[in-house]
Design a protein around this motif. Structure first.
Motif, PDB file in Angstrom:
ATOM      1  N   TYR A   1       1.794  11.857   6.333  1.00 39.45           N
ATOM      2  CA  TYR A   1       0.627  12.635   5.904  1.00 39.45           C
ATOM      3  C   TYR A   1       0.624  13.216   4.680  1.00 39.45           C
ATOM      4  CZ  TYR A   1      -0.252  11.629  11.092  1.00 39.45           C
ATOM      5  OH  TYR A   1      -0.341  11.105  12.248  1.00 39.45           O
ATOM      6  N   ILE A   2      -0.575  13.474   4.041  1.00 44.73           N
ATOM      7  CA  ILE A   2      -0.661  13.806   2.825  1.00 44.73           C
ATOM      8  C   ILE A   2      -1.041  15.549   3.181  1.00 44.73           C
ATOM      9  CG2 ILE A   2      -2.055  14.113   0.731  1.00 44.73           C
ATOM     10  CD1 ILE A   2      -2.493  10.988   0.926  1.00 44.73           C
ATOM     11  N   ARG A   3      -0.193  16.304   2.450  1.00 47.14           N
ATOM     12  CA  ARG A   3      -0.401  17.617   2.687  1.00 47.14           C
ATOM     13  C   ARG A   3      -1.678  18.216   1.942  1.00 47.14           C
ATOM     14  NH1 ARG A   3       4.670  21.743   0.894  1.00 47.14           N
ATOM     15  NH2 ARG A   3       3.565  23.647   1.096  1.00 47.14           N
ATOM     16  N   ASN A   4      -2.498  18.836   2.800  1.00 52.28           N
ATOM     17  CA  ASN A   4      -3.567  19.307   2.384  1.00 52.28           C
ATOM     18  C   ASN A   4      -3.494  20.643   1.502  1.00 52.28           C
ATOM     19  OD1 ASN A   4      -3.983  19.943   5.155  1.00 52.28           O
ATOM     20  ND2 ASN A   4      -5.490  21.358   4.756  1.00 52.28           N
TER      21      ASN A   4
ATOM     22  N   ARG B   1      -9.988  11.780  -5.179  1.00 58.44           N
ATOM     23  CA  ARG B   1     -10.258  12.719  -4.092  1.00 58.44           C
ATOM     24  C   ARG B   1      -9.273  13.011  -3.451  1.00 58.44           C
ATOM     25  NH1 ARG B   1     -14.435   9.202  -2.592  1.00 58.44           N
ATOM     26  NH2 ARG B   1     -13.093   8.125  -1.310  1.00 58.44           N
ATOM     27  N   VAL B   2      -8.211  12.201  -3.075  1.00 61.67           N
ATOM     28  CA  VAL B   2      -7.068  12.695  -2.312  1.00 61.67           C
ATOM     29  C   VAL B   2      -6.190  13.489  -2.971  1.00 61.67           C
ATOM     30  CG1 VAL B   2      -4.918  11.958  -1.493  1.00 61.67           C
ATOM     31  CG2 VAL B   2      -6.753  10.448  -0.967  1.00 61.67           C
ATOM     32  N   ALA B   3      -6.202  13.642  -4.354  1.00 60.28           N
ATOM     33  CA  ALA B   3      -5.438  14.530  -5.160  1.00 60.28           C
ATOM     34  C   ALA B   3      -6.267  15.818  -4.958  1.00 60.28           C
ATOM     35  CB  ALA B   3      -5.382  14.026  -6.618  1.00 60.28           C
TER      36      ALA B   3
ATOM     37  N   PHE C   1      -3.235  -1.020  -0.277  1.00 61.21           N
ATOM     38  CA  PHE C   1      -4.838  -1.341  -0.546  1.00 61.21           C
ATOM     39  C   PHE C   1      -5.580  -0.104  -0.183  1.00 61.21           C
ATOM     40  CE2 PHE C   1      -3.038  -2.016   3.763  1.00 61.21           C
ATOM     41  CZ  PHE C   1      -3.757  -1.287   4.578  1.00 61.21           C
ATOM     42  N   SER C   2      -5.121   1.184   0.187  1.00 57.30           N
ATOM     43  CA  SER C   2      -6.141   2.333   0.417  1.00 57.30           C
ATOM     44  C   SER C   2      -5.594   3.321  -0.440  1.00 57.30           C
ATOM     45  CB  SER C   2      -6.039   2.703   1.480  1.00 57.30           C
ATOM     46  OG  SER C   2      -4.935   2.837   2.083  1.00 57.30           O
ATOM     47  N   PRO C   3      -6.553   4.380  -0.965  1.00 60.63           N
ATOM     48  CA  PRO C   3      -5.996   5.473  -1.805  1.00 60.63           C
ATOM     49  C   PRO C   3      -4.924   6.401  -1.315  1.00 60.63           C
ATOM     50  CG  PRO C   3      -8.628   5.089  -1.836  1.00 60.63           C
ATOM     51  CD  PRO C   3      -7.853   4.121  -0.672  1.00 60.63           C
ATOM     52  N   ASP C   4      -5.229   6.479   0.220  1.00 63.43           N
ATOM     53  CA  ASP C   4      -4.038   7.162   0.746  1.00 63.43           C
ATOM     54  C   ASP C   4      -2.555   6.601   0.577  1.00 63.43           C
ATOM     55  OD1 ASP C   4      -5.200   5.590   2.448  1.00 63.43           O
ATOM     56  OD2 ASP C   4      -4.290   6.383   4.159  1.00 63.43           O
ATOM     57  N   ARG C   5      -2.421   5.315   0.814  1.00 57.36           N
ATOM     58  CA  ARG C   5      -1.290   4.411   0.597  1.00 57.36           C
ATOM     59  C   ARG C   5      -0.726   4.907  -0.762  1.00 57.36           C
ATOM     60  NH1 ARG C   5       0.110   0.182   4.117  1.00 57.36           N
ATOM     61  NH2 ARG C   5      -0.728   0.618   6.434  1.00 57.36           N
TER      62      ARG C   5
ATOM     63  N   ALA D   1       2.605   6.503  -2.276  1.00 51.32           N
ATOM     64  CA  ALA D   1       3.739   5.837  -3.047  1.00 51.32           C
ATOM     65  C   ALA D   1       3.931   6.882  -4.489  1.00 51.32           C
ATOM     66  CB  ALA D   1       3.229   4.603  -3.573  1.00 51.32           C
ATOM     67  N   LEU D   2       2.913   7.120  -4.868  1.00 52.74           N
ATOM     68  CA  LEU D   2       3.116   8.179  -6.140  1.00 52.74           C
ATOM     69  C   LEU D   2       4.054   9.247  -5.836  1.00 52.74           C
ATOM     70  CD1 LEU D   2      -0.493   8.067  -7.708  1.00 52.74           C
ATOM     71  CD2 LEU D   2       1.481   6.858  -8.382  1.00 52.74           C
ATOM     72  N   ALA D   3       3.674  10.060  -4.585  1.00 56.62           N
ATOM     73  CA  ALA D   3       4.576  11.013  -4.208  1.00 56.62           C
ATOM     74  C   ALA D   3       6.019  10.612  -3.973  1.00 56.62           C
ATOM     75  CB  ALA D   3       4.043  11.683  -3.076  1.00 56.62           C
ATOM     76  N   MET D   4       6.313   9.380  -3.500  1.00 57.79           N
ATOM     77  CA  MET D   4       7.586   8.786  -3.222  1.00 57.79           C
ATOM     78  C   MET D   4       8.631   8.423  -4.650  1.00 57.79           C
ATOM     79  SD  MET D   4       7.241   6.790  -0.012  1.00 57.79           S
ATOM     80  CE  MET D   4       7.223   7.514   1.683  1.00 57.79           C
ATOM     81  N   GLY D   5       7.558   8.610  -5.818  1.00 55.70           N
ATOM     82  CA  GLY D   5       8.294   8.332  -7.009  1.00 55.70           C
ATOM     83  C   GLY D   5       7.819   7.352  -7.819  1.00 55.70           C
ATOM     84  N   ALA D   6       6.597   6.713  -7.513  1.00 55.64           N
ATOM     85  CA  ALA D   6       5.965   5.477  -8.442  1.00 55.64           C
ATOM     86  C   ALA D   6       4.957   6.341  -9.442  1.00 55.64           C
ATOM     87  CB  ALA D   6       5.078   4.455  -7.421  1.00 55.64           C
ATOM     88  N   ASP D   7       5.112   5.778 -10.560  1.00 56.00           N
ATOM     89  CA  ASP D   7       4.052   6.063 -11.646  1.00 56.00           C
ATOM     90  C   ASP D   7       2.997   5.250 -11.502  1.00 56.00           C
ATOM     91  OD1 ASP D   7       5.848   7.883 -13.255  1.00 56.00           O
ATOM     92  OD2 ASP D   7       7.129   5.946 -13.277  1.00 56.00           O
ATOM     93  N   LEU D   8       3.028   4.115 -11.143  1.00 54.45           N
ATOM     94  CA  LEU D   8       1.845   2.822 -11.039  1.00 54.45           C
ATOM     95  C   LEU D   8       2.094   2.287  -9.636  1.00 54.45           C
ATOM     96  CD1 LEU D   8       2.360   1.571 -14.546  1.00 54.45           C
ATOM     97  CD2 LEU D   8       0.299   3.151 -13.849  1.00 54.45           C
ATOM     98  N   VAL D   9       1.068   1.641  -9.129  1.00 50.96           N
ATOM     99  CA  VAL D   9       0.870   0.431  -8.214  1.00 50.96           C
ATOM    100  C   VAL D   9       0.541  -0.633  -8.569  1.00 50.96           C
ATOM    101  CG1 VAL D   9       0.966   2.500  -6.498  1.00 50.96           C
ATOM    102  CG2 VAL D   9      -0.885   1.447  -7.034  1.00 50.96           C
TER     103      VAL D   9
END
Length: 536
Positions: free
Chosen positions: A109-112, A489-491, A413-417, A421-429
């Protein structure tokens, strides 16, 4: 005899002939079924047994449209598929009533934030806008065709500000600057037809700030149609950069590097869904594809499962160093990670040699493929949410994370995914199959057969007629723009002014008992456990 009687006689004769034909055909098939030796069901139950094989053949379609619930389908559920289509077709991504996620299941889950950022506070490029075609849904009756019309829609393209742009290969002669964090994963011309590749290229070009990976099949004219930035992938088969004998050609590489759209190169060591060399069936290998790949037409192509030019990290890095110097452009590698030790070995080699890639594409085992073996696709290589943190942690452990950008790939395939991934260490997807859906893919699962019914994963000119480039390119553009909008929006919901600022602290994992853990907690626990095991 009047007209009515004449038609009655004609109808009687026609019906009689039809029944006779059916009887003759039935007797013929009965005898064939009884005598054949391959299928016991047909020998024991002639004719009736054919119903069983018919139902079996249309089983996937029945399950997809009638029997699977909205969250059951694989590899994409009906909900997943429809959400992609809505972004692409209508430039909308809202739902009604509530989520269908099973909140009793463990997951991320993304921490709001208690104090999220307002739209005007977000750090994004507000100047760049683009007008696309999108559909406006007017009415969707149950038994009639839905009413909708095309309209022009101008919107921002939701790119990063210049200061937040991701720069790949900062120390090369021609660094690759990216202002959008979402791009197209490797899909070769040949695996996809020319119309699909063209629609994707033009759509990505319209959306701006993104890139297109050629796949290992080489660069075609269709990749270049939209003027989009290109990452040229080089696989073990060396397609597009080899001579007539199949050896690596430095002249061919230089020629490709001089194409303005080509911004970087990627060595494909493995792919999540097929940790082996690539494959394309002979019926897909047209004369044009054969010319681009420098192979024989209409013969199946199997590239090796690794490069013959190198066999360990030092020799790989030396080869990459030569490519970087020869072209002046960034060079990366696409990998599948199988263990923590493997990630550590990679990072350690970068540290010790002082060489290595400008970027690493980490491909998860859940990624797609045009053709692979079941045992490889199902069980070889870790999924992205396990592999990605291992690579990021290893690079940080050996102090080389700043030198290497990470691209994550595997059902993003979705912004939350993407945010996770960015939070786990990715710069790009990277995204592949969702882009296929934007140009018409209906998940028929026929990619390997050259009989894709919607003309996407096929080189058959008749089937490709169904794919209209002028309509589908807008869907590709709309999807990228809407995805980037959703990511901002998620950010904002997480209290961030840019999606470049996602870190481990912004993601929480909920386990089977309902307990929650931050990613940082999980990683630190894993590191401590490893140290304990090493001591013992």
């Amino acid at each position: 005899m009047n007209i009515a009687n004449i038609f009655t006689v004609i109808g009687f004769i026609a019906c009689t002939l039809f029944i006779i034909v059916l009887l003759v055909l039935g007797i013929f098939l009965y005898r064939v079924d009884k005598r054949q030796k391959q299928h016991p069901i047909l020998r024991n139950y002639p004719l009736i047994g054919r119903v069983r094989y018919f139902l079996e053949s249309i089983g996937p379609e029945l399950r997809q449209y009638l029997f699977n619930n909205n969250r059951e389908g694989k590899p994409f559920s009906r909900n997943d598929y429809q959400n992609i289509v809505k972004k692409a077709k209508y430039k909308r991504d809202v739902i009604g009533f509530g989520s269908q996620r099973d909140f009793d299941e463990p997951g991320y889950y993304i921490r709001n934030s208690m104090f999220p950022h307002l739209t005007e506070e977000l750090k994004m490029d507000r100047e760049t806008k683009v007008t696309t075609d999108r559909y406006l849904l007017i009415n969707e009756p149950l038994f009639a065709q839905r009413e909708e019309r095309l309209e022009k829609d101008e919107s921002p393209v939701y790119l990063l500000e210049d200061e937040d742009a991701i720069v790949i290969g900062e120390n090369t002669r021609h660094p690759f600057k990216v202002k959008g964090q979402i791009g197209m994963s490797a899909m070769s011309y040949g695996s996809l037809g020319e119309r699909a590749i063209t629609a994707l290229s033009e759509g990505l070009g319209i959306a701006k700030g993104t890139w297109m990976n050629t796949g290992e099949g080489g660069i075609s004219d269709y990749h270049l149609k939209g003027g989009v930035d290109i990452i040229m992938q080089i696989g073990p088969g060396l397609f597009g950069v080899r001579d007539k004998e199949g050896n690596f050609s430095w002249d061919a590489l230089l020629e490709k590097s001089e194409i303005p759209e080509v911004k970087a190169f990627e060595m494909k060591l493995a792919q999540g869904a097929k940790t082996r060399g690539g494959h394309i069936d002979g019926e897909k290998v047209t004369e044009e594809i054969a010319r681009i790949r420098m192979v024989e037409p209409f013969k199946s192509i199997d590239s090796p499962n690794r490069f013959r030019e190198f066999s360990d990290f030092p020799s790989l890095f030396a080869f990459m160093e030569k490519v970087r110097e020869h072209t002046g452009k960034p060079i990366g590698m696409k990998v599948v990670i199988g263990s923590r030790e493997e990630a550590d070995d990679l990072a350690k080699a970068i540290k010790e040699t002082g060489m290595g890639p400008d970027f690493i594409t980490v491909d998860g085992g859940e990624g797609g493929t045009g053709a692979s073996y079941q045992e490889l696709a199902d069980s070889v290589g870790l999924p992205i949410r396990s592999a990605l943190p291992l690579v990021d942690h290893a690079l940080r452990k050996y102090g080389v994370r700043g030198k290497v950008k990470i691209i994550a790939s595997g059902k993003m395939f979705s912004p939350d995914r993407v945010a996770i991934a960015l939070a786990m260490g990715a710069d790009l997807v990277n995204i592949a199959r969702a882009f296929m859906i934007t140009v018409g893919c209906i998940q028929a699962l026929q990619c390997q057969s050259n009989s894709c019914p919607v003309g996407v994963a096929t080189t058959d000119p008749d089937l490709q007629q169904g794919l209209v480039i002028e309509e589908k390119k807008w869907r590709t553009a709309n999807y990228v723009i809407t995805m980037r909008k959703g990511l901002f929006r998620v950010a904002a919901a997480a209290g961030l002014d840019s999606p470049t600022k996602f870190t481990r602290e912004h993601i929480v994992y909920r386990d089977e008992q309902g307990s929650t853990w931050s990613l940082e907690d999980i990683y630190q626990s894993a590191v401590q456990l490893k140290k304990t095991n090493d001591i013992s």
